[in-house]
Design an enzyme around this catalytic site. Structure first.
Site, PDB file in Angstrom:
ATOM      1  N   MET A  91      -8.387   6.073   1.880  1.00 23.92           N
ATOM      2  CA  MET A  91      -8.650   4.640   1.968  1.00 23.92           C
ATOM      3  C   MET A  91      -7.495   3.856   1.328  1.00 23.92           C
ATOM      4  SD  MET A  91     -11.863   2.287   0.800  1.00 23.92           S
ATOM      5  CE  MET A  91     -11.350   2.171  -0.900  1.00 23.92           C
ATOM      6  N   PRO A  92      -6.448   3.596   2.117  1.00 26.15           N
ATOM      7  CA  PRO A  92      -5.354   2.791   1.584  1.00 26.15           C
ATOM      8  C   PRO A  92      -5.832   1.369   1.285  1.00 26.15           C
ATOM      9  CG  PRO A  92      -4.871   3.545   3.827  1.00 26.15           C
ATOM     10  CD  PRO A  92      -6.215   4.028   3.483  1.00 26.15           C
ATOM     11  N   HIS A  93      -5.365   0.837   0.178  1.00 26.54           N
ATOM     12  CA  HIS A  93      -5.720  -0.519  -0.230  1.00 26.54           C
ATOM     13  C   HIS A  93      -4.750  -0.956  -1.314  1.00 26.54           C
ATOM     14  CE1 HIS A  93      -7.689   2.195  -3.029  1.00 26.54           C
ATOM     15  NE2 HIS A  93      -7.653   1.210  -3.919  1.00 26.54           N
ATOM     16  N   SER A  94      -4.769  -2.235  -1.608  1.00 24.95           N
ATOM     17  CA  SER A  94      -3.986  -2.768  -2.702  1.00 24.95           C
ATOM     18  C   SER A  94      -4.738  -3.956  -3.275  1.00 24.95           C
ATOM     19  CB  SER A  94      -2.584  -3.156  -2.205  1.00 24.95           C
ATOM     20  OG  SER A  94      -1.724  -3.381  -3.304  1.00 24.95           O
TER      21      SER A  94
ATOM     22  N   MET B 252       0.836  -1.200   0.000  1.00 19.70           N
ATOM     23  CA  MET B 252       0.000   0.000   0.000  1.00 19.70           C
ATOM     24  C   MET B 252       0.875   1.256   0.000  1.00 19.70           C
ATOM     25  SD  MET B 252      -3.286  -0.798   2.465  1.00 19.70           S
ATOM     26  CE  MET B 252      -2.359  -1.356   3.884  1.00 19.70           C
TER      27      MET B 252
END
Length: 140
Positions: A63-66, A44
């Site tokens: 909104m951190p995401h991967s 992320m």
């Protein structure tokens, strides 16, 4: 659905030193409960370094995401609410919501709920002022 996902995954802190630290802390409940692998957090952060602050959803929320294949073991969501904003690029962020999606579809309901929440300016204002996890859950 978002309320259930966040139920025991909300943290409130006065402040953090950097956006990287915010992502690490926001993700820690998911890591501790076995929803993600440590590499998910690293990915992320490296994606933001590579692509910029695409994770900023509004003037107050990131909104951190991967990708699921970057270390998601189980779908989950966690929230970090900061009393004092931290800079994500040019944005002052107080709410960091980490999303861990196991695939490309199972998280759609959660995202729909999140969009509804983000579109409610009054609820976002209340969350920013909230002092307890229970208060945040009641607002959601």
């Amino acid at each position: 659905m978002i309320k259930e996902l966040l139920k025991s995954n909300i943290q409130i802190l006065p402040q953090v030193d950097s956006w990287e630290e915010a992502i690490k802390i926001a993700s820690s409940p998911l890591l501790e409960k076995g929803y993600i692998e440590p590499r998910y957090i690293d990915t992320m952060i490296s994606k933001v370094n590579e692509l910029g602050f695409y994770i900023v959803l509004s003037e107050d929320v990131a909104m951190p995401h991967s990708r699921p294949e970057d270390g998601v073991l189980k779908m989950g969501m966690a929230m970090l609410k900061l009393d004092k904003p931290v800079k994500f690029g040019n944005n002052d962020i107080q709410i960091v919501i980490t999303l861990a999606a196991k695939d490309n579809e199972s998280h759609i309901d959660a995202l729909t709920n999140l969009v509804e929440l983000l579109n409610d300016d009054e609820k976002i204002k209340k969350i920013k002022l909230a002092k307890t996890n229970q208060e945040i859950l009641e607002i959601i």
